[in-house]
Design an enzyme around this catalytic site. Structure first.
Site, PDB file in Angstrom:
ATOM      1  N   SER A  21     -63.820   0.023  23.784  1.00 46.73           N
ATOM      2  CA  SER A  21     -64.445   0.558  22.567  1.00 46.73           C
ATOM      3  C   SER A  21     -65.430  -0.416  21.931  1.00 46.73           C
ATOM      4  CB  SER A  21     -63.383   0.981  21.551  1.00 46.73           C
ATOM      5  OG  SER A  21     -62.582  -0.096  21.163  1.00 46.73           O
ATOM      6  N   SER A  38     -57.000   9.299  19.764  1.00 45.44           N
ATOM      7  CA  SER A  38     -58.363   9.413  20.323  1.00 45.44           C
ATOM      8  C   SER A  38     -59.406   9.304  19.214  1.00 45.44           C
ATOM      9  CB  SER A  38     -58.526  10.741  21.071  1.00 45.44           C
ATOM     10  OG  SER A  38     -57.540  10.884  22.060  1.00 45.44           O
ATOM     11  N   ARG A  39     -59.182   8.348  18.298  1.00 43.64           N
ATOM     12  CA  ARG A  39     -59.972   8.370  17.081  1.00 43.64           C
ATOM     13  C   ARG A  39     -61.027   7.276  16.958  1.00 43.64           C
ATOM     14  NH1 ARG A  39     -58.536   4.533  13.523  1.00 43.64           N
ATOM     15  NH2 ARG A  39     -59.515   5.689  11.843  1.00 43.64           N
ATOM     16  N   LYS A  57     -66.448  13.597  20.567  1.00 44.03           N
ATOM     17  CA  LYS A  57     -65.088  14.130  20.417  1.00 44.03           C
ATOM     18  C   LYS A  57     -64.132  13.122  21.041  1.00 44.03           C
ATOM     19  CE  LYS A  57     -66.587  18.951  20.766  1.00 44.03           C
ATOM     20  NZ  LYS A  57     -66.786  20.079  21.707  1.00 44.03           N
ATOM     21  N   GLY A  58     -62.894  13.108  20.571  1.00 44.02           N
ATOM     22  CA  GLY A  58     -61.906  12.216  21.160  1.00 44.02           C
ATOM     23  C   GLY A  58     -61.673  12.566  22.619  1.00 44.02           C
ATOM     24  N   GLU A  84     -56.701  11.328  24.935  1.00 48.41           N
ATOM     25  CA  GLU A  84     -55.394  11.960  25.109  1.00 48.41           C
ATOM     26  C   GLU A  84     -55.438  13.238  25.946  1.00 48.41           C
ATOM     27  OE1 GLU A  84     -52.979  11.163  21.153  1.00 48.41           O
ATOM     28  OE2 GLU A  84     -55.116  11.391  20.820  1.00 48.41           O
TER      29      GLU A  84
END
Lengths: 79, 162, 756
Positions: C488, C526-527, C712-713, C716
């Site tokens: 990330s 997933s943020r 979008k996440g 997961e």
């Protein structure tokens, strides 16, 4: 304003899945819900999510004038 | 318990250390010498995060006693790059995004380099079986295998006579 | 492969540059949980219960304390007395009392491996020896492991203060059922009675573990003045701070948590197991203390994902329209209440338009470790049952399983299970991409079968803080509080570079400790690329505005006469029109035009969207041995927009292979004495490189209008479809539908040879 209460909050706190309340914003609404079911306000901060007319919001201060429906739903945990 | 005095060569440099007879090579590398690039994931030889090369042989350092390193050479992740020059396996891991959390990565890179040192042209299946002793939970292995294949191609290119 | 490519008008978004922390991680320099050392540090050891359920009558620590080299011994009594307090941890909520009791048991042990006492000593060997000298007087109690057994009237009760939530009237007797969630609509029974085809089945699985390769570890140092530091790897150091502060009853500002690199989490590192205990030991000893789990500890005492018993009935009309679905499932909660039933109920059939549904989920306490989030917590289990049933319906109707799904798929605007309408989701696009993929129409070999399954996960947003500041040379520093588990940092740097229109290499990203940046929620749900990404973009935009304003002041023109382009201010009006000033020039002079350039954004991000995936799996089944081999696999997912496609593909591939492991091999095995028989990687068999093929990926991009770049996440979603994709492939390869995971060789062999 229609308050739709999703499980498990309906049975856990309110004994109903529909309420009709007028509130200025979500802080006000949570306060009113807490008066109906003492203890709700504490858990609302950690377990609840609100959707205002179909849109999930994190801004509890946004005004609820002209809102027809608020859905109270559990916050979903993620990994 | 009396400590043992061990003389060894680690990543090309002479290294002496004192250790308990029960200490593993992994313990001494990490806690004694401070080479923490070699990781402990299981301490039972199942995950490969602690892979090092001992006298040319790929081993799980958690299954080797430190005393067994006496008079032998040990190669760890810290010695894979030549100075500031990354090894092609390291470079290809970066190019492919073949690591996510990166915890298993040192073990994979040491193991992959050991493979390419002996087999410069492995098939995908050979790579997969060679690396079957190394667990990665993040990547699903796809990008790791591709990185090793591309590193092999790069090494073959380097070795070709001009 | 990594050559930057311009895409959709973006300069940097969508390229695949090398991650900023990459070299550290391929050379062994990166410091993970057990790599950190503090001067004078002691080593800890934890004594764990050998019993799955027992009352602690007494603990005698005198022999341990007398051992030379031992500096501190603690038990559950060393925690302050605590009032029940529900705290948000990540997106889920836990009672702080349960968190503390899980760190060190107080009156009862609730599972084998439950921590009972801990020691700090001058060496790990002495600490372990001392732990073994602690005498615990147990009154062994009957234990219960199974879901239905735990719900029986005469089952041993884990907690006498847990009453089933979500039922009315409120129960007056405590129960092992900690929660019941029911949602639904319409008339299920009538619709099923009128359906052309109805399938039903009971699906089961035992708990599985997240399986991160790095065991939990931390170092804590608690000073005499009450201030403390913790160094640990976790999915969220702010969560470590709040949980540690709350369980110990001290102010959060007195604890500074420094994040170390994290060796995998998948949801399992969103809580504390060791940190409060290391703190207590450190206070007693007056020195820093390291606590680390062994792999066995990780299996026995850290949170697995729940196992499940799931009953499903689904009906369709003759055209393949789904008319009703009934799902009733029970999930292991383990030793303390969890809340995955919510997400199981809401995601069970939410990807289909079904007029009549009855969805019931139970959380069940039992003498196993407390379950924790594992990638889309609560969704894969129920999805396995539902997507298996959907496959059966397709088979009975003779329909293509993708056509059946397309026919019933939800679209933007359709209501979710909660009633809130779906936003710009890309489920139909994923199904269409699957149908168009060459994999779907490729020929199969002998003994092979092809399975498909789809599913989704709601994802999340939530609070994040990010700062963007400039060096005096105009290079860019991004600081966040979101641990980087899967690349990330690269995504954050890409987004800041895109906003400021500077090269990616000019941007560096740091993950700061809890004292150095404001609050961020855990790296989970997933943020991070969505929510922390939004904060980074906001802060970068503030910096861009500041740069324009500073350039305007330097030129003596109005800010409106300055535009930002290609990493420089360009004057468009006044007597300096046509001049430009590069970011480095502005940064060098900034202190003479108002001060250093820096901005911080602190947001609570909403506008996240669910992600959908479709997985296609080919398996080959060896009827002689029962072994199932995955021979081809394709994962298709709506990712909104891939900021760094390598790491998006990586999430999809990693999730798929975890799911393959869950489907084929992984399972907790407890014996009749309530003890875990496979607490190691040899017997808890996760996939290795030779078990799987390449995992082909298709990133469908239906951008999220509520994220500046459409994110979008993605993390997961990819573990939701694989269980059924694999099981459906096995069913089609063998003609036998199997309902119990894992599909291990012994079970497959037995299913294929019912005669024995």
């Amino acid at each position: 304003m229609r308050i739709v209460i999703m499980p498990p909050f309906d049975r856990e706190f309110f004994g109903t899945d529909r309420l009709d309340l007028a509130a200025t914003n979500l802080f006000d609404l949570v306060g009113q819900l807490d008066a109906l079911a003492p203890g709700f306000a504490t858990i609302a901060q950690v377990r609840a999510t609100f959707a205002i007319d179909g849109v999930v919001t994190h801004d509890w201060a946004s005004p609820l004038a002209n809102v027809t429906e608020v859905i109270l739903l559990p916050r979903v945990g993620g990994g | 318990m009396n400590k043992l005095h061990i003389s060894t060569i680690i990543n090309g440099d002479a290294q002496e250390f004192l250790c308990d007879p029960t200490a593993t090579l992994l313990d001494v590398l990490r806690d004694g010498i401070g080479l923490t690039g070699t990781k402990e994931g299981c301490a039972s030889g199942d995950c490969g995060a602690c892979t090092v090369v001992l006298d040319g042989q790929m081993v799980c350092s958690c299954l080797v006693l430190a005393a067994e390193a006496q008079g032998r050479t040990v190669a760890t992740i810290e010695g894979v790059a030549e100075g500031a020059m990354l090894h092609p396996v390291q470079r290809q891991f970066l190019e492919h995004g073949a690591l996510q959390c990166g915890f298993c990565t040192p073990g994979f890179i040491v193991a992959a380099k050991a493979l390419l040192d002996r087999n410069p042209n492995p098939t995908e299946t050979e790579i997969r079986y060679w690396l079957a002793g190394n667990l990665c939970r993040c990547t699903g292995y796809d990008k790791i295998v591709r990185a090793v294949m591309d590193a092999a191609a790069e090494l073959r290119q380097e070795r070709m006579p001009a | 492969m990594n050559a930057p490519q311009k895409q959709d008008g973006f300069q940097v978004v969508g390229t695949r540059p090398v991650r900023p922390d990459g070299v550290d991680k391929v050379t062994g320099k990166a410091l993970y949980g057990t790599d950190f050392k503090a001067p004078g540090m002691l080593q800890g050891a934890v004594l764990r219960s050998p019993h799955p359920h027992a009352r602690i009558r007494a603990i005698d620590t005198r022999k341990a304390e007398a051992l030379p080299g031992v500096k501190a011994v603690v038990t559950g009594r060393d925690f302050p007395s605590l009032q029940s307090l529900i705290m948000a941890v990540g997106e889920s909520a836990s009672d702080i009392v349960h968190v503390a009791r899980n760190c060190l048991a107080l009156d009862k042990v609730l599972y084998e491996g439950h921590a009972v006492a801990a020691v700090a000593a001058t060496s790990p060997e002495i600490a372990r020896e001392a732990a073994a000298l602690i005498e615990v007087d147990y009154e062994v109690l009957p234990h219960v492991l199974g879901l239905e057994e735990a719900l029986a009237d005469d089952a041993p009760l884990l907690h006498d203060d847990v009453f089933t939530k979500g039922v009315s009237p409120r129960p007056d007797k405590p129960s092992n059922a900690s929660m019941r969630v029911e949602m639904g609509k319409g008339d299920v029974d009538a619709a099923l009675a009128g359906a052309a085809v109805v399938v039903s089945g009971r699906y089961t699985m035992e708990p599985v573990h997240q399986g991160y390769i790095e065991p939990h570890a931390c170092v804590a140092s608690w000073n005499a003045d009450g201030q403390a530091q913790i160094w640990c790897s976790s999915q969220g150091h702010f969560a470590i701070r709040s949980l540690t502060a709350s369980t110990l009853g001290i102010p959060q500002a007195d604890i500074r948590v420094t994040p170390l690199e994290i060796g995998g989490g998948f949801g399992g590192k969103t809580t504390v197991y060791l940190e409060p205990v290391a703190m207590l030991l450190s206070r007693k000893a007056g020195r820093p203390v390291r606590l680390a789990m062994s792999r066995e500890d990780v299996f026995r005492a850290s949170g697995p994902a729940p196992g499940a018993v799931i009953d499903v009935r689904i009906g369709a009309d003759a055209d393949g329209m789904l008319v009703a679905a009934e799902v009733d499932f029970k999930y292991h909660s383990g030793a303390y209440p969890a809340i995955t039933a919510h997400s199981g109920v809401s995601s069970a059939v939410g990807h289909y338009r079904i007029a009549n549904t009855r969805l019931i989920g139970w959380e069940v306490l039992c003498n196993r470790p407390a379950t924790k989030a594992y990638r889309a917590p609560g969704a894969p289990q129920v999805n396995f049952a539902v997507e298996s049933a959907i496959d059966e319906i397709a088979g009975k109707l003779g329909m293509d399983p993708l056509e059946l799904r397309l026919k019933n798929a939800v679209a933007p605007g359709d209501p979710q299970t909660s009633g809130v309408p779906f936003g710009m989701i890309g489920w139909i696009e994923c199904l269409e991409a699957a149908r168009a993929h060459p994999h779907w129409s490729a020929p199969l070999g002998p003994n092979q079968g092809r399975g498909v399954a789809g599913g989704y996960w709601g994802n999340y947003g939530g609070p994040s803080t990010a700062s963007v500041s400039l060096g005096e040379d105009g290079s860019v520093l991004v600081t966040t509080g979101s641990p980087d588990i899967g690349g990330s940092r690269a995504a954050m740097a890409i987004m800041a570079a895109e906003v400021l229109e500077v090269p990616y290499e000019k941007v560096r990203c740091t993950i700061a400790d809890t004292a150095s940046i404001g609050f961020s929620m855990v790296t989970g749900g997933s943020r991070v690329t969505f929510a922390t990404g939004k904060a980074v973009v906001d802060a970068a935009n503030m910096v861009k505005d500041t740069l324009r304003e500073r350039a305007a002041r330097m030129w003596g023109v109005a800010a409106a006469d300055v535009e930002w382009r290609d990493g420089a201010a360009h004057c468009t009006g006044g007597d300096k029109a046509g001049e430009s000033m590069a970011i480095g020039t502005i940064a060098a002079r900034a202190i003479f035009a108002g001060g250093p350039v820096s901005a911080e954004a602190a947001i609570n991000a909403a506008g996240w969207l669910p992600g959908f995936g479709v997985h296609i799996c080919d398996t080959e089944v060896d009827a002689e041995t029962g072994q199932v081999r995955v021979v081809r696999y394709t994962a298709i997912q709506d990712v909104g927009r891939a900021i760094h496609p390598d790491y998006v593909e990586g999430q999809m591939q990693g999730g798929a292979v975890q799911g393959i492991g869950w489907a084929l091999n992984e399972t907790y095995i407890y014996n009749a004495q309530g003890k875990l028989d496979n607490p190691g990687f040899l017997d808890y068999r996760m996939p290795v490189a030779s078990d799987v093929p390449m995992i082909d990926t298709v990133m469908v991009e239906v951008p999220n209008p509520d994220h500046p770049f459409g994110v979008k996440g993605v993390g997961e979603v990819p573990i939701v479809p694989p269980l059924a994709a694999v099981a459906n492939a096995v069913a089609r390869a063998t003609g036998v539908r199997m309902h119990d995971l894992p599909l291990s060789p012994d079970r497959v062999y037995a299913a294929l040879h019912p005669e024995g």
